[in-house]
Design an enzyme around this catalytic site. Structure first.
Site, PDB file in Angstrom:
ATOM      1  N   SER A  89       0.847  -1.196   0.000  1.00  0.00           N
ATOM      2  CA  SER A  89       0.000   0.000   0.000  1.00  0.00           C
ATOM      3  C   SER A  89       0.892   1.259   0.000  1.00  0.00           C
ATOM      4  O   SER A  89       1.766   1.364  -0.853  1.00  0.00           O
ATOM      5  CB  SER A  89      -0.947  -0.068   1.200  1.00  0.00           C
ATOM      6  OG  SER A  89      -2.011   0.822   1.049  1.00  0.00           O
ATOM      7  N   HIS A 137      -7.507  -5.684  -0.737  1.00  0.00           N
ATOM      8  CA  HIS A 137      -6.276  -5.076  -0.261  1.00  0.00           C
ATOM      9  C   HIS A 137      -5.752  -5.790   0.998  1.00  0.00           C
ATOM     10  O   HIS A 137      -6.441  -5.828   2.008  1.00  0.00           O
ATOM     11  CB  HIS A 137      -6.625  -3.623   0.079  1.00  0.00           C
ATOM     12  CG  HIS A 137      -5.486  -2.681   0.062  1.00  0.00           C
ATOM     13  ND1 HIS A 137      -4.646  -2.533  -1.024  1.00  0.00           N
ATOM     14  CD2 HIS A 137      -5.042  -1.788   0.994  1.00  0.00           C
ATOM     15  CE1 HIS A 137      -3.746  -1.593  -0.748  1.00  0.00           C
ATOM     16  NE2 HIS A 137      -3.962  -1.138   0.460  1.00  0.00           N
TER      17      HIS A 137
END
Ligand SMILES: *[C@@H]1O[C@H](CO)[C@@H](O)[C@H](O)[C@H]1NC(C)=O
Ligand SMILES: *[C@@H]1O[C@H](CO)[C@@H](O)[C@H](O)[C@H]1NC(C)=O
Length: 539
Positions: free
Chosen positions: A201, A461
């Site tokens: 990320s 994610h």
């Protein structure tokens, strides 16, 4: 006779001391680590002077203190001070936080290990070394792990866009930490020529930004950016000057116009007030998830980290030509689309219903096109096009959620992977690998954000990354197939760090290089294993 005994005794003591794996000596003096059964840890070691007082909002200074006593490296790292929307206590951490934490497997047959240096994620707003577990890596026992703390939120990234308050302090911290690792890791049993830098990320984007410096090739042998790279739209901020002065106004500096005055005033305010001001930059919940982050600094800024758009840096060819892997998950955009499905406990309503009325207001914040130089009309037109492209004439609803999530995946994560693979294969002289992960976790970020278990979100994610750096309470157990993938990833990182046997592998798949390749080479990971795929169009 007596003297001889004494000399022998002293010699024995010295030998025992020198070989005590808990005591490590570096330029600053000796430090004491901890024995955790199957691995050693050396935590919260300062690599920079505390970024407090006059050093707040300045580039980090190398840590220069000489320890008189043995430094106690047995304390788990505190996070850098942050406003964390994901925890009950939103204001967390300490301002004096610039440390690295080191974890070394126990293995009686060897005393040095390849190194994985990890840059934590958290949208440049939260997170830190403490949030990224090392249990899986220590269980495998083949890599030494270093986790880096860096400044986040306004303390790490506030910027007026000029030389007085240029910004990017958090990225400068990471760079200094990587230099520290290169210089010192041998003393801990790490192999300084065999370092791979990994991030997820914002950590993945940070890793990419670090690689966009030519001398990164002296610091690491390879880099891996998982679900975050420098070309994603939430990385480079364009509206930072206005936000910096707004920050000043919120903490009581008044309506200033001068950057130097603003910086002086901000230096005089309690850190907790500056960090708590983050809530004023959110329109609701944690939207936008990154109100502060990396910026372009002026060419003449002192200690500038980034003065050109990342895409331009890549086109210039002036970056580190080391192997780079860039990944996304099939439904990465579940972060943060899934929050649209959380039910209001009183009314039963979800945000996705409300989105029908608020799309034009919210979309630029969700998908990060507010900061661009577009006019309101241009933004509205873009919002309209996006809606048409992904939903056609359907309403925003639970029924159309998957298309909304697909939109979030493309805009926030996947398009940036495509763009960076394209640029790196054209302008780079080193391997570029691309991976996509599609093996949904039972309980991932989407279930947490939506507070729902009745829906299927796909692989969102973190579903892959948390198999390398565990996230404790969120996923206390992983499935047998995830166990296998966890081990396979860790082995792949070892290949990257060693970098001595040609192409790295993921299980039975050899990673295919995108550089000098006509087609896109993508390694796909599913519950059943891996496949190498080739595409004319990015899939
Ligand atoms: C739920 O809806 C009520 C009534 O509209 C509102 O007052 C409340 O803030 C909502 N709760 C959340 C958590 O959004
Ligand atoms: C999550 O949902 C449950 C009911 O399914 C509810 O009791 C709980 O308060 C919710 N949590 C949050 C943070 O809204």
């Amino acid at each position: 006779m007596y003297l001889l005994k004494w000399v022998i005794g002293l010699a024995l003591l010295c030998t025992a001391y020198a070989s005590d794996p808990l005591i490590v000596e570096i330029a600053n003096g000796k430090l004491l680590g901890k024995d955790n059964g199957h691995y050693y840890s050396y935590e919260s070691i300062p690599y920079a002077e505390p970024p407090i007082g006059e050093l707040r909002f300045e580039a980090p200074q190398p840590y220069s203190n000489q320890w008189i006593d043995i430094f106690d490296a047995t304390n788990p790292p505190a996070v850098c001070m942050q406003w964390n929307q994901f925890t009950a206590e939103k204001l967390q951490g300490v301002e004096d936080c610039l440390t690295v934490s080191i974890y070394k497997p126990k293995d009686h047959n060897r005393d040095s290990f390849p190194v994985v240096a990890q840059i934590p994620g958290g949208g440049f707003m939260s997170g830190g070394a403490a949030v990224n577990g090392h249990e899986f890596l220590m269980r495998e026992g083949n890599l030494l792990v270093v986790k880096i703390n860096y400044r986040v939120g306004p303390l790490g990234f506030a910027s007026t866009g000029d030389i007085d308050l240029p910004g990017n302090y958090g990225l400068k911290d990471q760079r200094l930490a990587l230099q520290w690792i290169k210089q010192n890791i041998e003393n801990f049993g790490g192999m300084p020529e065999n370092i791979v830098v990994v991030g997820h990320s914002a950590g993945g984007a940070s890793t990419h930004l670090q690689l966009l410096h030519e001398d990164f090739s002296q610091l690491a042998r390879a880099a891996v950016s998982m679900s975050g790279n420098a070309l994603n739209p939430w990385i480079i901020h364009r509206d930072h000057r206005r936000k910096a002065f707004e920050l000043g106004r919120i903490v009581g500096c008044g309506q200033l116009k001068d950057s130097a005055e603003l910086k002086n005033c901000l230096k005089s305010k309690p850190a907790r007030e500056i960090v708590s001001a983050v809530q004023s930059f959110l329109i609701f919940a944690y939207v936008p998830f990154a109100p502060f982050g990396p910026v372009l600094e002026p060419e003449d800024a002192p200690d500038a980290f980034l003065t050109q758009d990342p895409a331009e840096v890549i086109k210039s060819g002036k970056f580190a030509h080391v192997p780079w892997t860039v990944t996304h998950t099939s439904e990465d955009g579940g972060f943060n689309a899934a929050q649209l499905l959380e039910r209001n406990q009183t009314t039963g309503q979800t945000l996705i219903d409300i989105l029908n009325d608020r799309w034009f207001d919210w979309a630029p914040y969700f998908l990060f096109y507010l900061d661009s130089k577009r006019t309101v009309d241009e933004m509205d037109e873009f919002s309209s096009e996006l809606r048409q492209q992904y939903l056609g004439d359907r309403r925003f609803s639970e029924e159309s959620y998957w298309d909304v999530q697909r939109m979030f995946t493309d805009i926030l994560f996947k398009n940036g992977v495509k763009a960076s693979v394209e640029l790196h294969r054209k302008y780079g002289q080193s391997p570029v690998y691309s991976m996509v992960y599609n093996n949904p976790a039972v309980n991932g970020v989407a279930q947490v954000l939506s507070n729902r278990t009745d829906l299927f979100f796909g692989a969102v994610h973190g579903d892959d990354f948390f198999l390398i750096f565990d996230i404790g309470a969120l996923r206390p157990v992983i499935r047998p197939d995830e166990e296998v993938i966890s081990k396979t990833y860790i082995k792949m990182l070892e290949d990257f760090a060693l970098g001595d046997n040609g192409s790295p592998t993921f299980g039975q798949c050899i990673l295919q290089n995108n550089a000098n390749s006509e087609q896109y080479q993508v390694l796909r990971i599913t519950q059943n294993g891996c496949t190498n795929e080739q595409y004319d169009q990015f899939p």
